[in-house]
Design an enzyme around this catalytic site. Structure first.
Site, mmCIF file in Angstrom:
data_model
loop_
_atom_site.group_PDB
_atom_site.id
_atom_site.type_symbol
_atom_site.label_atom_id
_atom_site.label_comp_id
_atom_site.label_asym_id
_atom_site.label_seq_id
_atom_site.Cartn_x
_atom_site.Cartn_y
_atom_site.Cartn_z
ATOM 1 N N LYS A 1 -5.752 14.848 -10.513
ATOM 2 C CA LYS A 1 -4.981 14.767 -11.762
ATOM 3 C C LYS A 1 -4.309 16.115 -12.044
ATOM 4 C CE LYS A 1 -5.753 10.497 -12.409
ATOM 5 N NZ LYS A 1 -4.664 9.550 -12.106
ATOM 6 N N SER B 1 -5.258 12.684 -17.179
ATOM 7 C CA SER B 1 -6.544 12.440 -17.825
ATOM 8 C C SER B 1 -6.992 13.673 -18.591
ATOM 9 C CB SER B 1 -7.573 12.108 -16.740
ATOM 10 O OG SER B 1 -8.883 12.166 -17.257
ATOM 11 N N ASP C 1 -21.315 15.598 -16.750
ATOM 12 C CA ASP C 1 -20.820 15.173 -18.074
ATOM 13 C C ASP C 1 -20.560 16.382 -18.966
ATOM 14 O OD1 ASP C 1 -20.442 12.459 -18.147
ATOM 15 O OD2 ASP C 1 -22.501 11.995 -18.757
ATOM 16 N N TYR D 1 -11.507 13.785 -7.740
ATOM 17 C CA TYR D 1 -10.711 12.925 -8.637
ATOM 18 C C TYR D 1 -10.009 13.775 -9.700
ATOM 19 C CZ TYR D 1 -9.729 10.201 -12.782
ATOM 20 O OH TYR D 1 -9.103 9.696 -13.899
ATOM 21 N N PHE E 1 -7.444 9.842 -22.947
ATOM 22 C CA PHE E 1 -8.845 10.039 -23.277
ATOM 23 C C PHE E 1 -9.585 8.777 -22.774
ATOM 24 C CE2 PHE E 1 -9.285 14.219 -25.195
ATOM 25 C CZ PHE E 1 -7.977 14.629 -25.015
ATOM 26 N N ASP F 1 0.879 -1.169 0.000
ATOM 27 C CA ASP F 1 0.000 0.000 0.000
ATOM 28 C C ASP F 1 0.919 1.222 0.000
ATOM 29 O OD1 ASP F 1 -1.612 2.150 0.642
ATOM 30 O OD2 ASP F 1 -2.889 0.994 2.008
HETATM 31 C C1 UD1 Z 1 -15.199 9.292 -16.896
HETATM 32 C C2 UD1 Z 1 -14.894 10.341 -15.862
HETATM 33 C C3 UD1 Z 1 -13.522 10.887 -16.119
HETATM 34 C C4 UD1 Z 1 -12.512 9.762 -16.070
HETATM 35 C C5 UD1 Z 1 -12.903 8.675 -17.068
HETATM 36 C C6 UD1 Z 1 -12.018 7.466 -16.866
HETATM 37 C C7 UD1 Z 1 -17.086 11.289 -15.242
HETATM 38 C C8 UD1 Z 1 -17.969 12.475 -15.316
HETATM 39 N N1 UD1 Z 1 -15.906 11.372 -15.890
HETATM 40 O O1 UD1 Z 1 -15.146 9.931 -18.160
HETATM 41 O O2 UD1 Z 1 -13.204 11.862 -15.154
HETATM 42 O O3 UD1 Z 1 -11.244 10.255 -16.385
HETATM 43 O O4 UD1 Z 1 -14.244 8.264 -16.838
HETATM 44 O O5 UD1 Z 1 -12.311 6.492 -17.812
HETATM 45 O O6 UD1 Z 1 -17.406 10.305 -14.615
HETATM 46 N N2 UD1 Z 1 -22.507 6.926 -20.606
HETATM 47 C C9 UD1 Z 1 -23.820 6.529 -20.755
HETATM 48 N N3 UD1 Z 1 -24.291 5.512 -19.965
HETATM 49 C C10 UD1 Z 1 -23.509 4.878 -19.035
HETATM 50 C C11 UD1 Z 1 -22.162 5.283 -18.904
HETATM 51 C C12 UD1 Z 1 -21.703 6.324 -19.690
HETATM 52 O O7 UD1 Z 1 -24.571 7.083 -21.572
HETATM 53 O O8 UD1 Z 1 -24.004 3.985 -18.353
HETATM 54 C C13 UD1 Z 1 -21.984 8.009 -21.457
HETATM 55 C C14 UD1 Z 1 -21.530 9.225 -20.671
HETATM 56 O O9 UD1 Z 1 -22.564 10.148 -20.531
HETATM 57 C C15 UD1 Z 1 -20.407 9.742 -21.586
HETATM 58 C C16 UD1 Z 1 -19.853 8.491 -22.257
HETATM 59 O O10 UD1 Z 1 -20.857 7.496 -22.117
HETATM 60 O O11 UD1 Z 1 -20.952 10.564 -22.575
HETATM 61 C C17 UD1 Z 1 -18.574 8.008 -21.614
HETATM 62 O O12 UD1 Z 1 -18.772 7.902 -20.223
HETATM 63 P P1 UD1 Z 1 -17.681 7.258 -19.250
HETATM 64 O O13 UD1 Z 1 -17.251 5.952 -19.771
HETATM 65 O O14 UD1 Z 1 -18.212 7.308 -17.863
HETATM 66 O O15 UD1 Z 1 -16.426 8.234 -19.413
HETATM 67 P P2 UD1 Z 1 -16.314 9.801 -19.189
HETATM 68 O O16 UD1 Z 1 -17.527 10.378 -18.582
HETATM 69 O O17 UD1 Z 1 -15.846 10.404 -20.463
#
Ligand code: UD1
Length: 339
Positions: free
Chosen positions: A154, A125, A299, A150, A179, A58
């Protein structure tokens, strides 16, 4: 040459260990197993033929960190993945995130500062950009106020490294701004293993495809994009892993003039949530059960990378298409659920 990979049993960490071993590096992994399984070591061995050294530590335990670096004096570089990454949890438990993500970073940098020369790669990130004003996002885009502890870790992590590099001659560092990583190793020996209900889109899709989740909620279709859903830059985890190796090689060969640099690591291509779903349906041949629901708080509309700097300076380009990455994610999901 010996390289420490913290969080090396995790999703991006394990794929990076594989690529490091392919390039002949000797890897030592530290992981606390809080979000990963030691079985990942077997997967790495199955792919590379070599099991890396593993120490369960850890990193918040400073004496343990010091003792580790005394035991492994020949470590020349560190790739630091170990961190907590759930955005929602970070809002609930900010101090846990500051301790896990920044306390441990400080301890490692303190150890590396004792060395005459050391290389350091940090998992940053695209979250540091928030909703950038221009697409695709270049590294010069302003860092915006973080939406969560979080995201703050970063941003602050990058600042801690930049400040330390300024006054530490032998320390060379690169922060990689990821990304959206997805997919699995094509061998399907390693992949993403989210604990509990996945927060990220792709594992939620593949679990829904397998019937583990009933339905995917698409968070909003009224965004100002072509189909109304949010746009992200989805990068195959193997491409992302390879970016770490070339970044490390740049530092080890001292090709950098600045001793701290930042790179975007994405494909440069934005895909909407509906396009990601279509990709899943194409590669799996299955219909995905999804419904449109309200937007998710926090988002952003759109984020995809300008990758020119990584292309030109690192000589690195993401190779895989969304469908290739999706196929690997689906193959992995099917394998995990069968075993
Ligand atoms: C998320 C984090 C980001 C982190 C990254 C790591 C948030 C707001 N951001 O990014 O800080 O660095 O993960 O991988 O949590 N979506 C859906 N349904 C779902 C899940 C996601 O529609 O059940 C959509 C989201 O609205 C988004 C896209 O899919 O538009 C990607 O989402 P996600 O995989 O959670 O990534 P990020 O939000 O880009």
């Amino acid at each position: 040459m010996k390289i420490l990979v913290t969080g090396g049993l995790g999703f991006i960490g394990s794929h990076t260990v594989v690529e490091l071993q392919h390039e002949g590096f000797e890897v030592v992994i530290i992981d606390d197993c809080s979000n990963a399984d030691v079985k990942v070591l077997e997967g790495i061995k199955a792919i590379t033929g070599k099991q890396p050294v593993f120490e369960k530590i850890d990193l918040r335990n400073k004496p343990m960190v010091e003792a580790f670096f005394v035991r492994h004096q020949d470590i020349e570089g560190v790739i630091h993945f170990a961190a907590s990454k759930a955005v929602g949890e970070s809002v609930e438990k900010p101090l846990l995130y500051y301790e896990n993500n920044l306390g441990t970073l400080v301890y490692i940098l303190q150890e590396l500062s004792k060395k005459e020369r050391a290389s350091f790669i940090f998992s940053s990130s695209c979250t540091v950009y928030g909703q950038a004003d221009e697409m695709p996002i270049t590294e010069d885009a302003p860092v915006k106020a973080a939406e969560s502890p979080y995201g703050n870790t970063k941003q602050m992590g990058e600042e801690i490294i930049a400040d330390t590099c300024k006054v530490t001659q032998g320390l060379n560092a690169i922060a990689l701004r990821y990304f959206n990583p997805m997919g699995a190793h094509p061998s399907v020996e390693i992949g993403e293993l989210p604990i509990g209900v996945p927060q990220n889109l792709v594992p939620f899709i593949t679990q829904t495809g397998m019937g583990i989740r009933e339905q995917l909620s698409v968070f909003g279709d009224d965004y100002p994009t072509a189909d109304g859903t949010c746009i992200r830059d989805y990068i195959h985890v193997v491409d992302l892993a390879k970016a770490h190796v070339v970044a490390l090689q740049r530092l080890l060969n001292a090709k950098n003039e600045e001793n701290y640099e930042v790179f975007n690591v994405g494909t440069g291509k934005g895909s909407s949530v509906l396009e990601v779903i279509q990709s899943f349906e194409r590669v799996s041949g299955e219909k995905l059960n999804y419904k449109i629901v309200d937007r998710r708080a926090g988002d952003i509309v759109s984020a995809y990378a300008n990758t020119k700097k990584a292309n030109e300076v690192l000589g690195w380009t993401a190779k895989s298409t969304l469908d290739e990455a999706m196929k690997s994610a689906w193959d992995w999901e099917k394998k995990v659920r069968k075993s």
